[in-house]
Design a protein around this motif. Structure first.
Motif, PDB file in Angstrom:
ATOM      1  N   UNK A  58      41.748  30.946  32.546  1.00  0.00           N
ATOM      2  CA  UNK A  58      41.928  32.252  33.174  1.00  0.00           C
ATOM      3  C   UNK A  58      40.726  32.623  34.028  1.00  0.00           C
ATOM      4  N   UNK A  59      39.521  32.332  33.540  1.00  0.00           N
ATOM      5  CA  UNK A  59      38.322  32.630  34.315  1.00  0.00           C
ATOM      6  C   UNK A  59      38.308  31.840  35.613  1.00  0.00           C
ATOM      7  N   UNK A  60      38.590  30.539  35.524  1.00  0.00           N
ATOM      8  CA  UNK A  60      38.579  29.702  36.718  1.00  0.00           C
ATOM      9  C   UNK A  60      39.691  30.083  37.684  1.00  0.00           C
ATOM     10  N   UNK A  83      36.380  35.119  41.286  1.00  0.00           N
ATOM     11  CA  UNK A  83      35.855  34.508  42.517  1.00  0.00           C
ATOM     12  C   UNK A  83      35.021  33.272  42.188  1.00  0.00           C
ATOM     13  N   UNK A  84      34.928  32.375  43.150  1.00  0.00           N
ATOM     14  CA  UNK A  84      34.252  31.100  42.902  1.00  0.00           C
ATOM     15  C   UNK A  84      32.802  31.292  42.497  1.00  0.00           C
ATOM     16  N   UNK A  85      32.131  32.301  43.051  1.00  0.00           N
ATOM     17  CA  UNK A  85      30.712  32.503  42.727  1.00  0.00           C
ATOM     18  C   UNK A  85      30.524  32.905  41.268  1.00  0.00           C
ATOM     19  N   UNK A 110      34.300  42.872  35.842  1.00  0.00           N
ATOM     20  CA  UNK A 110      34.614  43.684  37.014  1.00  0.00           C
ATOM     21  C   UNK A 110      35.549  42.962  37.974  1.00  0.00           C
ATOM     22  N   UNK A 111      35.404  41.636  38.092  1.00  0.00           N
ATOM     23  CA  UNK A 111      36.218  40.883  39.040  1.00  0.00           C
ATOM     24  C   UNK A 111      37.553  40.462  38.451  1.00  0.00           C
ATOM     25  N   UNK A 112      37.589  40.112  37.180  1.00  0.00           N
ATOM     26  CA  UNK A 112      38.820  39.628  36.536  1.00  0.00           C
ATOM     27  C   UNK A 112      38.867  40.195  35.118  1.00  0.00           C
ATOM     28  N   UNK A 113      39.390  41.421  34.944  1.00  0.00           N
ATOM     29  CA  UNK A 113      39.326  42.083  33.627  1.00  0.00           C
ATOM     30  C   UNK A 113      39.978  41.288  32.500  1.00  0.00           C
ATOM     31  N   UNK A 114      41.136  40.658  32.753  1.00  0.00           N
ATOM     32  CA  UNK A 114      41.793  39.928  31.664  1.00  0.00           C
ATOM     33  C   UNK A 114      40.937  38.750  31.197  1.00  0.00           C
ATOM     34  N   UNK A 127      26.185  37.644  27.820  1.00  0.00           N
ATOM     35  CA  UNK A 127      26.282  39.029  28.292  1.00  0.00           C
ATOM     36  C   UNK A 127      25.964  39.129  29.780  1.00  0.00           C
ATOM     37  N   UNK A 128      25.053  38.278  30.275  1.00  0.00           N
ATOM     38  CA  UNK A 128      24.750  38.276  31.690  1.00  0.00           C
ATOM     39  C   UNK A 128      25.949  37.898  32.541  1.00  0.00           C
ATOM     40  N   UNK A 129      26.823  37.061  32.009  1.00  0.00           N
ATOM     41  CA  UNK A 129      28.033  36.678  32.741  1.00  0.00           C
ATOM     42  C   UNK A 129      29.174  37.663  32.556  1.00  0.00           C
ATOM     43  N   UNK A 130      29.110  38.457  31.497  1.00  0.00           N
ATOM     44  CA  UNK A 130      30.234  39.327  31.170  1.00  0.00           C
ATOM     45  C   UNK A 130      30.476  40.393  32.228  1.00  0.00           C
ATOM     46  N   UNK A 131      29.405  41.036  32.728  1.00  0.00           N
ATOM     47  CA  UNK A 131      29.581  42.165  33.635  1.00  0.00           C
ATOM     48  C   UNK A 131      30.243  41.763  34.947  1.00  0.00           C
TER      49      UNK A 131
END
Length: 449
Positions: free
Chosen positions: A204-206, A210-212, A124-128, A116-120
């Motif tokens: 898709x995430x990668x 963004x890289x961060x 916001x940066x990559x909805x799909x 969940x900490x990574x989800x937000x």
């Protein structure tokens, strides 16, 4: 007390960096440096019993996550990016709870907090990509929970307390229930580890985030998911669990190495390199024995350092060239030698080439396979050679090809410092690993049998 502090204090850190966004760029590295120092103190202290505590198996994973978060905190991140700053602290607290929790229900809860900490920030940066992680990660957590239910049914009086389960012994529990629990956990944690065929969210995430943000997953989420899986594997024992993990690891390596030849997006390329190394780590733990487990630990630690260097350098390169395409990022050494060399060395480390830590792990994996299962050598060699060739070709194109136009000034030493620090640690780990840390890894490899 140190273990409890590592679990609880990052939650306060998440509130602090979210409440003070202007100071977050300074607070984040200071907090992560404090957590890294606490993890070192925990490794040096005598083990203390408690609801959260250090043991032989979890200490290498705790150190890997703590120093991974420290390297991430040194990345250039806008101060107003509250979701990322809070997400790092939340993921760190969740990962520590997952690894240090002596009740496996707490470990599962820690995995959920980390996800969940990574989800937000990702949503916001990559909805799909965020929706894919929400669906597949949620299913993975559900399957892992069902696996824990099966373990509980096999030993109800232990109440999923890890020391009690270890003390009871495998022979006193129903092997079919333990095998079912491991299969469910393998599917669930395999989704969080991006092991094939449960990896659909990770490319898709990668490729989109963004890289961060993309760097959060291999450095903070993957070690905690693998630790949970190793605990259940240690309980299940037997050949079935070992061969299942080995098959998924080798299959992930082959899929990632072949897919590297089709990708034209730089982020997806680095994501596939992470898949290759996480698959190799899973194969080492599936092979088992002190040598196989040690190979898995070395690859996992080396992957964290190589991925940290890679995402820092690649993020700077994408900003410099204002492109995510491999064709748009070229000739980095001509305009920014420090960036070009950092990215090239990071890719070579992720390709399991010498003289970095992943090479030591891959070499130990191959020699262990040669002794225990010689028929495994061809697919392992094929995957490693194909992946190394693809990443070396990408490194040559990105760093030494014809230079493309720059969109901004080359990055300074403050931007590249985390990448070079990670590369230095990966080199030190391969050539001159400190004796106490080597002993810690050997003890963890023995405990994971």
């Amino acid at each position: 007390m140190i273990a409890l502090a590592l679990v609880l204090l990052p939650a306060l850190g998440a509130l602090l960096v979210a409440a003070l966004p202007r100071a977050a760029a300074i607070l984040q590295p200071l907090l992560c440096a404090l957590w890294a120092a606490l993890s070192v103190l925990l490794a040096m202290a005598e083990p203390e019993p408690g609801i959260v505590a250090a043991d032989v198996l979890n200490l290498p994973f705790v150190l890997a996550v703590a120093f991974g978060a420290l390297l991430l905190s040194l990345m250039p991140v806008p101060a107003e990016d509250r979701p990322w700053h809070a997400g790092v602290q939340a993921m760190l607290g969740g990962a520590m709870l997952s690894m240090l929790g002596q009740n496996m229900t707490l470990s599962w809860l820690g995995l959920e907090v980390a996800l969940l900490g990574a989800m937000l920030p990702l949503a916001l940066a990559a909805p799909r990509a965020g929706w894919k992680l929400f669906l597949l990660g949620g299913v993975g957590l559900g399957l892992t929970l069902f696996g824990l239910v099966a373990v509980h049914v096999a030993a109800p009086e232990a109440l999923l307390h890890w020391p009690a389960l270890q003390a009871r012994g495998i022979e006193t529990m129903d092997p079919m229930l333990l095998a079912l629990g491991f299969v469910l956990a393998l599917a669930g944690c395999g989704a969080l580890l991006s092991l094939a065929p449960f990896h659909a969210w990770w490319p898709d995430t990668a490729g989109e985030a963004p890289s961060r943000i993309a760097a959060l997953f291999p450095l903070l989420l993957a070690p905690s998911a693998l630790h949970m899986l190793l605990r259940i594997k240690a309980l299940a024992g037997g050949n079935m669990s070992a061969w299942s993990l080995l098959a998924l690891g080798v299959g992930t390596m082959l899929l990632a190495s072949l897919s590297l030849y089709r990708k034209r997006d730089a982020g997806r390329m680095l994501g596939l390199a992470s898949m290759l190394q996480l698959g190799a780590a899973a194969a080492g733990f599936g092979l088992g024995g002190p040598a196989g487990n040690l190979a898995g630990l070395l690859i996992l630690l080396g992957h964290g350092l190589g991925a940290a260097a890679g995402w820092v350098a690649l993020g700077a390169a994408m900003r410099l060239k204002d492109s995510r395409r491999l064709g748009g990022i070229s000739g980095l050494m001509a305009g920014s030698p420090g960036l070009g060399w950092a990215l090239m060395l990071a890719l070579l480390a992720l390709a399991c080439l010498p003289p970095f830590l992943p090479f030591a792990g891959a070499f130990l994996l191959l020699t262990s396979a040669g002794r225990q299962a010689p028929w495994l050598m061809p697919p392992l060699l094929l995957a490693l050679l194909l992946g190394a060739a693809a990443l070396a070709r990408a490194a040559q194109r990105l760093c030494m090809g014809p230079a493309t136009a720059d969109a901004e000034a080359p990055p300074g030493w403050r931007v590249l410092a985390p990448a070079w620090a990670a590369l230095a640690l990966a080199l030190l780990g391969a050539l001159a690993m400190p004796g106490p840390f080597a002993a810690l890894l050997a003890a963890a490899a023995e405990a994971a049998r």
